[in-house]
Motif scaffolding. Structure first.
Motif, PDB file in Angstrom:
ATOM      1  N   ILE A 115       6.720   9.330   8.444  1.00  0.00           N
ATOM      2  CA  ILE A 115       7.648   8.336   7.896  1.00  0.00           C
ATOM      3  C   ILE A 115       6.850   7.249   7.182  1.00  0.00           C
ATOM      4  CG2 ILE A 115       9.533   8.736   9.551  1.00  0.00           C
ATOM      5  CD1 ILE A 115       8.504   6.331  11.156  1.00  0.00           C
ATOM      6  N   PHE A 116       7.526   6.516   6.311  1.00  0.00           N
ATOM      7  CA  PHE A 116       6.903   5.413   5.582  1.00  0.00           C
ATOM      8  C   PHE A 116       6.802   4.207   6.514  1.00  0.00           C
ATOM      9  CE2 PHE A 116       7.450   8.119   2.091  1.00  0.00           C
ATOM     10  CZ  PHE A 116       6.897   7.575   0.945  1.00  0.00           C
ATOM     11  N   LEU A 117       5.728   4.155   7.279  1.00  0.00           N
ATOM     12  CA  LEU A 117       5.496   3.157   8.326  1.00  0.00           C
ATOM     13  C   LEU A 117       4.068   2.678   8.218  1.00  0.00           C
ATOM     14  CD1 LEU A 117       6.249   1.919  11.224  1.00  0.00           C
ATOM     15  CD2 LEU A 117       5.249   4.012  12.137  1.00  0.00           C
ATOM     16  N   ASP A 118       3.863   1.385   8.306  1.00  0.00           N
ATOM     17  CA  ASP A 118       2.522   0.812   8.302  1.00  0.00           C
ATOM     18  C   ASP A 118       2.330   0.071   9.605  1.00  0.00           C
ATOM     19  OD1 ASP A 118      -0.018   0.004   7.504  1.00  0.00           O
ATOM     20  OD2 ASP A 118       0.743  -1.718   6.400  1.00  0.00           O
ATOM     21  N   SER A 119       1.184   0.227  10.219  1.00  0.00           N
ATOM     22  CA  SER A 119       0.845  -0.452  11.474  1.00  0.00           C
ATOM     23  C   SER A 119      -0.366  -1.344  11.267  1.00  0.00           C
ATOM     24  CB  SER A 119       0.568   0.591  12.563  1.00  0.00           C
ATOM     25  OG  SER A 119       1.692   1.367  12.828  1.00  0.00           O
ATOM     26  N   PRO A 120      -0.158  -2.422  10.504  1.00  0.00           N
ATOM     27  CA  PRO A 120      -1.323  -3.280  10.186  1.00  0.00           C
ATOM     28  C   PRO A 120      -1.854  -4.045  11.399  1.00  0.00           C
ATOM     29  CG  PRO A 120       0.693  -4.288   9.387  1.00  0.00           C
ATOM     30  CD  PRO A 120       1.068  -2.935   9.937  1.00  0.00           C
ATOM     31  N   GLY A 148       0.756  -1.241   0.000  1.00  0.00           N
ATOM     32  CA  GLY A 148       0.000   0.000   0.000  1.00  0.00           C
ATOM     33  C   GLY A 148       0.786   1.291   0.000  1.00  0.00           C
ATOM     34  N   PHE A 149       2.137   1.216   0.029  1.00  0.00           N
ATOM     35  CA  PHE A 149       2.938   2.431  -0.079  1.00  0.00           C
ATOM     36  C   PHE A 149       3.062   2.833  -1.551  1.00  0.00           C
ATOM     37  CE2 PHE A 149       4.769   0.593   3.857  1.00  0.00           C
ATOM     38  CZ  PHE A 149       4.636   1.675   4.704  1.00  0.00           C
ATOM     39  N   GLU A 150       3.491   4.046  -1.788  1.00  0.00           N
ATOM     40  CA  GLU A 150       3.813   4.492  -3.134  1.00  0.00           C
ATOM     41  C   GLU A 150       4.929   3.598  -3.673  1.00  0.00           C
ATOM     42  OE1 GLU A 150       5.539   8.585  -5.021  1.00  0.00           O
ATOM     43  OE2 GLU A 150       3.940   8.731  -3.518  1.00  0.00           O
ATOM     44  N   GLY A 151       4.785   3.138  -4.911  1.00  0.00           N
ATOM     45  CA  GLY A 151       5.762   2.240  -5.509  1.00  0.00           C
ATOM     46  C   GLY A 151       7.095   2.907  -5.786  1.00  0.00           C
ATOM     47  N   PRO A 177       2.503  11.354  -0.228  1.00  0.00           N
ATOM     48  CA  PRO A 177       2.717  10.078  -0.921  1.00  0.00           C
ATOM     49  C   PRO A 177       1.576   9.104  -0.644  1.00  0.00           C
ATOM     50  CG  PRO A 177       4.025  10.160   1.068  1.00  0.00           C
ATOM     51  CD  PRO A 177       3.385  11.522   0.913  1.00  0.00           C
ATOM     52  N   LYS A 178       1.454   8.101  -1.484  1.00  0.00           N
ATOM     53  CA  LYS A 178       0.465   7.046  -1.258  1.00  0.00           C
ATOM     54  C   LYS A 178       0.942   6.217  -0.070  1.00  0.00           C
ATOM     55  CE  LYS A 178      -2.064   3.383  -3.531  1.00  0.00           C
ATOM     56  NZ  LYS A 178      -1.778   2.074  -3.047  1.00  0.00           N
ATOM     57  N   LEU A 179       0.053   6.019   0.920  1.00  0.00           N
ATOM     58  CA  LEU A 179       0.377   5.296   2.146  1.00  0.00           C
ATOM     59  C   LEU A 179      -0.692   4.250   2.422  1.00  0.00           C
ATOM     60  CD1 LEU A 179       1.317   8.455   4.202  1.00  0.00           C
ATOM     61  CD2 LEU A 179       2.937   6.732   3.357  1.00  0.00           C
ATOM     62  N   PRO A 180      -0.356   3.179   3.152  1.00  0.00           N
ATOM     63  CA  PRO A 180      -1.360   2.168   3.495  1.00  0.00           C
ATOM     64  C   PRO A 180      -2.471   2.754   4.362  1.00  0.00           C
ATOM     65  CG  PRO A 180       0.867   1.351   3.923  1.00  0.00           C
ATOM     66  CD  PRO A 180       0.981   2.822   3.637  1.00  0.00           C
ATOM     67  N   ALA A 181      -3.630   2.126   4.334  1.00  0.00           N
ATOM     68  CA  ALA A 181      -4.771   2.587   5.129  1.00  0.00           C
ATOM     69  C   ALA A 181      -4.475   2.556   6.622  1.00  0.00           C
ATOM     70  CB  ALA A 181      -5.998   1.734   4.826  1.00  0.00           C
ATOM     71  N   THR A 182      -3.528   1.726   7.043  1.00  0.00           N
ATOM     72  CA  THR A 182      -3.191   1.617   8.471  1.00  0.00           C
ATOM     73  C   THR A 182      -1.918   2.391   8.823  1.00  0.00           C
ATOM     74  OG1 THR A 182      -2.232  -0.547   7.948  1.00  0.00           O
ATOM     75  CG2 THR A 182      -4.423  -0.534   8.959  1.00  0.00           C
ATOM     76  N   TRP A 183      -1.570   3.397   8.012  1.00  0.00           N
ATOM     77  CA  TRP A 183      -0.473   4.316   8.346  1.00  0.00           C
ATOM     78  C   TRP A 183      -0.869   5.058   9.619  1.00  0.00           C
ATOM     79  CZ3 TRP A 183      -0.729   9.913   7.406  1.00  0.00           C
ATOM     80  CH2 TRP A 183       0.471  10.566   7.658  1.00  0.00           C
ATOM     81  N   PRO A 184      -0.002   5.101  10.655  1.00  0.00           N
ATOM     82  CA  PRO A 184      -0.401   5.690  11.938  1.00  0.00           C
ATOM     83  C   PRO A 184      -0.278   7.208  12.044  1.00  0.00           C
ATOM     84  CG  PRO A 184       1.772   4.759  12.140  1.00  0.00           C
ATOM     85  CD  PRO A 184       1.290   4.427  10.746  1.00  0.00           C
ATOM     86  N   GLY A 185       0.069   7.887  10.954  1.00  0.00           N
ATOM     87  CA  GLY A 185       0.119   9.341  10.989  1.00  0.00           C
ATOM     88  C   GLY A 185       1.475   9.946  11.285  1.00  0.00           C
ATOM     89  N   PHE A 186       2.501   9.133  11.468  1.00  0.00           N
ATOM     90  CA  PHE A 186       3.848   9.655  11.678  1.00  0.00           C
ATOM     91  C   PHE A 186       4.443  10.058  10.334  1.00  0.00           C
ATOM     92  CE2 PHE A 186       3.352   7.003  15.472  1.00  0.00           C
ATOM     93  CZ  PHE A 186       3.753   7.892  16.453  1.00  0.00           C
TER      94      PHE A 186
END
Length: 183
Positions: free
Chosen positions: A178-183, A99-102, A167-176
């Motif tokens: 940085i390119f971080l996903d918290s699934p 789900g991040f930008e490619g 940038p495109k980020l996953p739906a569970t990006w926690p708002g920080f």
């Protein structure tokens, strides 16, 4: 010292090969292996790391010279500048797979501990009924890594999101930022 293996499992198809350099070898099961180093903290002295797939489930393994996950960073009371300790498995997947930008860096699975903030609001990792106080518990994240001169030559760090960019980020990006996903 106690030898232990830390594993993280998730449902995602992954492909690719392990990389090695002159200080590491590739074991016949695909694990990158390294000799013990007495100068390192035992639970962060990584002896072997690999991932294997069974159907649509990937299990990430890391063997340490001590008890993996025993140590956690000390709380500072502030989010900015606080410590985040991680075990990280880089993959060959494009960041868009989760789900991040490619094309934005190296997608990696990370097991982390950070007592000053909780970035996994969907789960109550410590089971106390409060899903907002679990950062110190070891938990998993997807991150995108990029070369970062501030950390030294050839160092990688989680990619920053420059102020004002979207940038495109996953739906569970926690708002920080940085390119971080918290699934």
């Amino acid at each position: 010292m106690k030898l232990s293996t830390l594993t993280a499992t998730l449902a995602l198809v992954i492909g690719g090969t392990a990389l090695a350099d002159e200080n590491h070898a590739i074991h016949q099961d695909g694990a990158i292996i390294s000799s013990a180093d007495a100068s390192k903290v035992a639970d962060f002295d990584i002896l072997a790391a690999h991932a294997h797939r069974n159907g649509d489930t990937v299990t990430f393994h890391m063997t340490t010279n001590g008890s993996a996950g025993t140590s956690v960073p000390a709380a500072t009371g502030e989010v900015g500048g606080s410590d985040v300790w991680s075990y990280v498995w880089p993959t060959s997947l494009d960041p868009s797979a989760v789900g991040f930008e490619g094309g934005t860096g190296i997608l990696a699975m990370a097991a982390t501990s950070h007592p000053d903030f909780d970035d996994t609001p969907l789960f109550d990792e410590n089971g106390d009924g409060d899903p907002a106080n679990d950062g110190i518990e070891w938990h998993s994240h997807w991150v995108v890594l990029t070369p970062t001169e501030a950390c030294g030559p050839d160092a990688l760090a989680v990619r920053d999101i420059p102020e004002g960019s979207t940038p495109k980020l996953p739906a569970t990006w926690p708002g920080f930022p940085i390119f971080l996903d918290s699934p």
